[in-house]
Design a protein around this motif. Sequence first.
Motif, short mmCIF file in Angstrom:
data_model
loop_
_atom_site.label_atom_id
_atom_site.label_comp_id
_atom_site.label_asym_id
_atom_site.label_seq_id
_atom_site.Cartn_x
_atom_site.Cartn_y
_atom_site.Cartn_z
N VAL A 12 1.13 -18.29 -12.82
CA VAL A 12 1.03 -17.67 -11.48
C VAL A 12 0.99 -16.14 -11.58
O VAL A 12 1.84 -15.52 -12.21
CB VAL A 12 2.23 -18.10 -10.60
CG1 VAL A 12 2.25 -17.33 -9.29
CG2 VAL A 12 2.16 -19.59 -10.33
N THR A 13 -0.02 -15.59 -10.94
CA THR A 13 -0.15 -14.13 -10.80
C THR A 13 -0.21 -13.80 -9.32
O THR A 13 -0.86 -14.51 -8.55
CB THR A 13 -1.43 -13.64 -11.52
OG1 THR A 13 -1.26 -13.84 -12.92
CG2 THR A 13 -1.70 -12.16 -11.25
N LYS A 14 0.52 -12.75 -8.94
CA LYS A 14 0.43 -12.27 -7.55
C LYS A 14 0.20 -10.76 -7.55
O LYS A 14 1.00 -9.99 -8.09
CB LYS A 14 1.74 -12.58 -6.80
CG LYS A 14 1.80 -11.99 -5.39
CD LYS A 14 0.76 -12.59 -4.47
CE LYS A 14 0.72 -11.89 -3.13
NZ LYS A 14 -0.36 -12.41 -2.28
N ARG A 15 -0.92 -10.38 -6.97
CA ARG A 15 -1.20 -8.94 -6.78
C ARG A 15 -1.18 -8.65 -5.30
O ARG A 15 -1.79 -9.36 -4.51
CB ARG A 15 -2.62 -8.60 -7.30
CG ARG A 15 -2.72 -8.54 -8.77
CD ARG A 15 -4.08 -7.97 -9.24
NE ARG A 15 -4.34 -8.50 -10.56
CZ ARG A 15 -5.06 -9.58 -10.82
NH1 ARG A 15 -5.66 -10.22 -9.85
NH2 ARG A 15 -5.21 -10.01 -12.06
N TYR A 16 -0.49 -7.59 -4.93
CA TYR A 16 -0.48 -7.17 -3.52
C TYR A 16 -1.56 -6.13 -3.30
O TYR A 16 -1.73 -5.22 -4.13
CB TYR A 16 0.86 -6.55 -3.15
CG TYR A 16 2.01 -7.52 -3.06
CD1 TYR A 16 2.12 -8.42 -1.99
CD2 TYR A 16 3.02 -7.55 -4.01
CE1 TYR A 16 3.19 -9.31 -1.89
CE2 TYR A 16 4.09 -8.43 -3.92
CZ TYR A 16 4.17 -9.30 -2.86
OH TYR A 16 5.22 -10.18 -2.76
N PRO A 17 -2.28 -6.24 -2.18
CA PRO A 17 -3.31 -5.23 -1.90
C PRO A 17 -2.67 -3.89 -1.58
O PRO A 17 -1.50 -3.82 -1.23
CB PRO A 17 -4.04 -5.80 -0.67
CG PRO A 17 -3.08 -6.75 -0.06
CD PRO A 17 -2.16 -7.25 -1.13
N PRO A 18 -3.46 -2.80 -1.70
CA PRO A 18 -2.90 -1.48 -1.39
C PRO A 18 -2.43 -1.43 0.06
O PRO A 18 -3.04 -2.03 0.94
CB PRO A 18 -4.07 -0.52 -1.60
CG PRO A 18 -5.20 -1.33 -2.13
CD PRO A 18 -4.86 -2.78 -2.05
N SER A 19 -1.32 -0.74 0.30
CA SER A 19 -0.79 -0.66 1.67
C SER A 19 -1.53 0.43 2.46
O SER A 19 -1.40 0.50 3.68
CB SER A 19 0.71 -0.39 1.64
OG SER A 19 0.98 0.66 0.76
N ARG A 20 -2.30 1.31 1.79
CA ARG A 20 -3.10 2.31 2.51
C ARG A 20 -4.44 2.46 1.80
O ARG A 20 -4.54 2.15 0.59
CB ARG A 20 -2.36 3.64 2.60
CG ARG A 20 -1.96 4.19 1.26
CD ARG A 20 -1.06 5.40 1.38
NE ARG A 20 -0.16 5.49 0.26
CZ ARG A 20 -0.52 5.81 -0.98
NH1 ARG A 20 -1.78 6.09 -1.27
NH2 ARG A 20 0.36 5.85 -1.96
N PRO A 21 -5.47 2.92 2.52
CA PRO A 21 -6.80 3.05 1.93
C PRO A 21 -6.75 3.92 0.68
O PRO A 21 -6.09 4.96 0.67
CB PRO A 21 -7.64 3.72 3.04
CG PRO A 21 -6.87 3.52 4.29
CD PRO A 21 -5.43 3.37 3.93
N GLY A 22 -7.41 3.47 -0.36
CA GLY A 22 -7.45 4.24 -1.60
C GLY A 22 -6.25 4.02 -2.50
O GLY A 22 -6.21 4.52 -3.63
N GLY A 23 -5.24 3.27 -2.00
CA GLY A 23 -4.04 3.00 -2.81
C GLY A 23 -4.35 1.98 -3.90
O GLY A 23 -5.44 1.38 -3.92
N ALA A 24 -3.37 1.78 -4.77
CA ALA A 24 -3.60 0.86 -5.90
C ALA A 24 -3.08 -0.54 -5.57
O ALA A 24 -2.15 -0.70 -4.78
CB ALA A 24 -2.85 1.39 -7.12
#
Length: 251
Positions: A12-24
């Motif tokens: 299992v892998t979980k990646r969270y999307p950036p919380s603001r534009p251009g974030g990682a």
Amino acid sequence: MPQEFPVAFEAVTKRYPPSRPGGAWREAVIEVGFRVEPGEIVGLLGPNRSGKTTLAKLLLSLCRPTSGRVTRLGRPASDRATLARVGYVPERAVFPGHLTATELLSYLAALSGVSRAVRRRRIPALLDRVGLLDRGREPISQFSKGMVQRLAIAQALANDPDLLVLDEPTEGMDLSGFVLLEEILVDASRAGKTAVLITHLPGLAERLCDRLAVLRSGRLVFLGSPTALRSRTDPGRSLGSALLDLDAGAA
Ligand SMILES: Nc1ncnc2c1ncn2[C@@H]1O[C@H](COP(=O)(O)OP(=O)(O)OP(=O)(O)O)[C@@H](O)[C@H]1O
């Protein structure tokens, strides 16, 4: 018949999307795999931000894996029907202050399909079990932190769950709360129920858990009994020291 694992994580892998534009993007959990047997108490340990709560959220269908597979009570976690057989103690639980403990437990039990007749029996018994029987008709706003934690444990048991997920349930608890939690988990395990316990307390983990799953930066770096973890370092050193070695990548 294949064995039904109450909990299974497969790569299992979980990646969270950036919380603001251009974030990682943030990798919270990376290629984690382990299974929990029926009746086991498994401790989930690791430093802050190592991915423990994210694993709990994946197990509770509060978020979905980026890749890999999560199974709960023998069914894919995407099948939310099994949530009615799960009890969850969230980190820093907050409940509506204008409700009484009895009202809250009754409401949550009803949501899980517990009948009125069973609720009338079970709720006073639960309040008694967590030492709140004489406070059941008071608004929760009048509760101390320790009382709210006891209520958090009671609400997790309101549906008589087969699987318990507890995220740092001892925060704000005094010694009697600790002892109570230990007794409740031992009894649950004897009754065949399974528990996943997130904790920062090595002593609690060592006393209670059959196995420990230790995370570091989202990766599973140890899976085994507390004794096996201790044996990786000098005899006589504490489990906490062994955990610190793992945190540092030394063990
Ligand atoms: N909703 C979210 N969006 C973006 N990033 C998140 C989100 N939730 C968690 N993270 C990040 O994922 C990583 C793992 O966090 P997580 O809360 O799972 O760790 P943890 O081991 O439970 O930490 P703690 O011991 O501090 O509670 C951290 O870097 C965290 O900032």
